[in-house]
Enzyme design. Structure first.
Site, PDB file in Angstrom:
ATOM      1  N   ASN A   1       0.852  -1.185   0.000  1.00  0.00           N
ATOM      2  CA  ASN A   1       0.000   0.000   0.000  1.00  0.00           C
ATOM      3  C   ASN A   1       0.891   1.240   0.000  1.00  0.00           C
ATOM      4  OD1 ASN A   1      -1.925   1.950   0.311  1.00  0.00           O
ATOM      5  ND2 ASN A   1      -2.882   1.053   2.121  1.00  0.00           N
TER       6      ASN A   1
ATOM      7  N   ASN B   1      -5.836   6.452  -1.259  1.00  0.00           N
ATOM      8  CA  ASN B   1      -6.733   5.943  -2.304  1.00  0.00           C
ATOM      9  C   ASN B   1      -7.305   4.560  -1.968  1.00  0.00           C
ATOM     10  OD1 ASN B   1      -4.738   4.045  -2.890  1.00  0.00           O
ATOM     11  ND2 ASN B   1      -4.028   5.060  -4.746  1.00  0.00           N
ATOM     12  N   ASP B   2      -7.226   4.158  -0.708  1.00  0.00           N
ATOM     13  CA  ASP B   2      -7.713   2.824  -0.335  1.00  0.00           C
ATOM     14  C   ASP B   2      -9.194   2.651  -0.656  1.00  0.00           C
ATOM     15  OD1 ASP B   2      -5.183   2.412   0.542  1.00  0.00           O
ATOM     16  OD2 ASP B   2      -5.682   2.186   2.666  1.00  0.00           O
TER      17      ASP B   2
ATOM     18  N   GLY C   1      -6.013  -2.498   0.083  1.00  0.00           N
ATOM     19  CA  GLY C   1      -5.357  -1.209  -0.105  1.00  0.00           C
ATOM     20  C   GLY C   1      -4.078  -1.204  -0.903  1.00  0.00           C
TER      21      GLY C   1
ATOM     22  N   ASP D   1      -1.635  -1.020  -4.041  1.00  0.00           N
ATOM     23  CA  ASP D   1      -1.859  -0.148  -5.197  1.00  0.00           C
ATOM     24  C   ASP D   1      -0.617  -0.060  -6.081  1.00  0.00           C
ATOM     25  OD1 ASP D   1      -0.174   1.533  -3.698  1.00  0.00           O
ATOM     26  OD2 ASP D   1      -1.862   2.659  -2.865  1.00  0.00           O
TER      27      ASP D   1
ATOM     28  N   ASP E   1      -6.566 -13.780 -19.678  1.00  0.00           N
ATOM     29  CA  ASP E   1      -7.342 -14.602 -18.767  1.00  0.00           C
ATOM     30  C   ASP E   1      -8.325 -15.489 -19.538  1.00  0.00           C
ATOM     31  OD1 ASP E   1      -8.288 -15.083 -15.942  1.00  0.00           O
ATOM     32  OD2 ASP E   1     -10.155 -14.307 -16.806  1.00  0.00           O
TER      33      ASP E   1
ATOM     34  N   GLU F   1      -4.043 -18.071 -20.807  1.00  0.00           N
ATOM     35  CA  GLU F   1      -4.381 -19.052 -19.777  1.00  0.00           C
ATOM     36  C   GLU F   1      -5.233 -20.146 -20.416  1.00  0.00           C
ATOM     37  OE1 GLU F   1      -6.454 -19.284 -15.365  1.00  0.00           O
ATOM     38  OE2 GLU F   1      -7.348 -18.020 -16.914  1.00  0.00           O
TER      39      GLU F   1
END
Length: 612
Positions: A132, A137-138, A157, A159, A324, A353
């Site tokens: 974090n 900006n959490d 949190g 980032d 993905d 994937e």
């Protein structure tokens, strides 16, 4: 009178800007091989307007759908110079407003960028759980889920700034490329931290930072000769995506009508005996009820996804994609998407994937696959993930006795099937990732078995990928929930009692994990023979697996003893690999050694010997 005229123009301008709520892509670049750009305009009843452009812009097509809030305008972007170009909107023959669209100058040699390859070692980060760097900006007032570190499945949190703050740590470890799970906005009301349910394809989630922060991450990595890989999702978006809430077309997503879950049977993509129903429920079924399945066979959808991917490459300076759920997509659509990107960037790399447990089925999805050619299919996908090797690694180090199909024979058998792949150097090899059980949980924190596995991953063919925290022995049990295999990296938060980023604060065991990983990674970094050299392997005996990596200039001998007892090897058996070399340097211990008759290796130990 003049004043009233300018006020009128100003109000018309305001009306235009309120009429158009979104333009995507928000801007584009000149000198792209993709010479026609599809600009999506969104706003209340925007389709009621006629669109025109001034020279030299040519409108190739203006497409309306059943939803009057959308217009899809195709322009001749490849013929235009950098600058701002005006689109005019009229109704009943009268011009109502205009909107500028910008084409930017492309960075020099952008098309020739080099993607990640077997010379790299990739570090996979779950950004919410790594560090974090900006506690402010959490949470975001604009997004539903707020930070709650006490919840296993909550936002914690981590980032982009946290990643930037620890790039020196990764560089020192020997990492050369970073794969972060998605960073785009995910506005799900809960479990949004994984960010695979995207709600805005053109904006970084504010709880991670901004678009500018993401570009800064790429810049900081490039200063260190490191590469940035974006986790891109083509198969689905999140239910909170603004376009899902106001679909451009009914068939923008797959509907039955409404929701049906995927059967997850990817084998239906090429089973010649399949029922149409089974294929449909695999490809068109939703991954989960909160992830509507995108319809890549719809040309508007496919163009949107293709341009979005290229936009991020160009904007952020990306060096690769990990895609993905690649094999859940409409296979013809995803092949067109992949080819368009690789045509634009010939030296880029994309790994898909393809979570399957059979090499023939996995190899079907690699570019120019001979298996795929049987059905006249080419995915154009350069790289796939070696899930069969991962499967073997998850059991074989607990099999102390070598039986016909147990122990190190599993590793040998995996590489026997390499003839199925068109490019074995472009396979991603790994012991764990963000969706699997932690290796150190499976093996109960046995550092010796970790060393055996990492020796294999960092010296065999392919591109090695580590999962954050492997290098300090982090554990996690998928049976306790995905959050348990995605624990916070110790020291990533100011309130953490201990920081494993710092040598002085690591426990003795954490340091043992770290030192071993760092030594092998940094050795590998400068060894082309381990990147692109050939592989020569020997049938394991007494659970000891021996192989060589070699080229014209260098040879490396690798010995992995998965037997708890010391073993003595008769070196005459390995004369083809030794090629008259009688000495070498063992990299892990740093010792010089003779290689004339016998070689002793301790129980559950490995050796990496650079032959002199």
């Amino acid at each position: 009178m003049k004043r009233l005229f300018f006020i009128s123009l100003f109000l018309m301008s305001l009306n235009g800007f309120s009429q158009i709520e979104r333009i995507e892509p928000p801007f584009w670049w000149t000198d792209m091989k993709m010479d026609e750009l599809q600009v999506m305009l969104y706003g209340k009843d925007i389709a009621e307007y006629e669109v025109s452009a001034e020279e030299p812009v040519i409108l190739r097509n203006v497409r309306r759908t059943e939803n009057p809030n959308y217009l899809f305008v195709t322009i001749n972007s490849g013929d235009l110079a950098a600058g701002k170009y005006k689109l005019n909107f009229s109704k009943n023959g009268k011009k109502k407003f205009s909107r500028n669209y910008e084409l930017k100058e492309r960075e020099e040699n952008s098309a020739e960028r080099e993607g990640f390859d077997a010379s790299d070692a990739i570090y996979l980060i779950m950004p919410d759980r790594f560090a974090n760097g900006n506690p402010e900006n959490d949470s975001s007032p604009e997004l539903q889920e707020k930070a709650n570190r006490s919840k296993q499945g909550g936002r914690h949190g981590g980032d982009i700034q946290g990643i930037i703050d620890h790039l020196d740590y990764l560089e020192d470890l020997g990492i050369t490329a970073l794969w972060s799970t998605p960073l785009l906005e995910d506005d799900d009301p809960q479990y949004s931290y994984h960010t695979y349910a995207i709600s805005d394809a053109y904006n970084i989630d504010k709880r991670y930072g901004s678009n500018e922060d993401y570009r800064r991450l790429a810049d900081e990595m490039h200063k260190r000769d490191m590469k940035l890989i974006m986790d891109y999702v083509t198969n689905h978006w999140g239910a909170e995506h603004w376009m899902i809430k106001d679909l451009p077309t009914y068939d923008w997503i797959h509907q039955f009508p409404g929701y049906e879950n995927s059967n997850y049977r990817m084998t239906t993509q090429y089973d010649q005996h399949k029922s149409k129903r089974d294929l449909r429920y695999c490809v068109d079924g939703w991954f989960t009820s909160t992830m509507p399945d995108l319809n890549q066979s719809n040309p508007l959808v496919l163009k949107y996804l293709t341009q979005n991917a290229i936009w991020w490459i160009e904007y952020a300076g990306l060096d690769g994609f990990r895609v993905d759920t690649y094999s859940y997509n409409d296979k013809d659509g995803i092949a067109k998407w992949t080819k368009a990107i690789m045509d634009e960037y010939p030296h880029f790399n994309i790994v898909g994937e393809v979570w399957m447990h059979d090499q023939a089925q996995i190899s079907y999805w690699q570019k120019d696959s001979r298996i795929g050619a049987i059905q006249s299919f080419n995915s154009y996908l350069p790289s796939v993930m070696d899930f069969t090797l991962h499967d073997a690694i998850g059991t074989m180090f607990n099999e102390e006795e070598q039986n016909w199909g147990e122990g190190m024979v599993k590793a040998y058998d995996n590489f026997v099937n390499d003839f199925l792949y068109t490019n074995i150097n472009n396979l991603l090899v790994f012991i764990e990732n963000h969706d699997t059980n932690r290796f150190n949980e499976i093996y109960d924190g046995d550092v010796d078995k970790y060393k055996l596995a990492m020796t294999l991953i960092l010296t065999t063919r392919g591109i090695p990928q580590l999962y954050y925290g492997s290098e300090i022995g982090m554990r996690g049990d998928k049976g306790k929930g995905d959050g348990d295999i995605r624990r916070d990296f110790p020291g990533g938060w100011e309130s953490d009692e201990q920081s494993a980023f710092l040598k002085a604060e690591r426990s003795a065991k954490q340091q043992e994990y770290y030192s071993f990983t760092k030594k092998l990674l940094n050795y590998r970094k400068d060894q082309p023979v381990l990147h692109f050299g050939k592989l020569l392997q020997y049938l394991p005996e007494n659970n000891v697996y021996v192989y060589f990596r070699y080229n014209e200039d260098q040879r490396v001998m690798v010995v992995i003893n998965n037997n708890p007892d010391e073993q003595v090897l008769n070196l005459s058996k390995y004369s083809e690999g030794l090629k008259n070399h009688i000495s070498g340097k063992e990299i892990i211990s740093g010792k010089s050694m003779e290689l004339k008759d016998k070689l002793s290796i301790g129980g559950n130990k490995s050796m990496v010997i650079e032959l002199n």
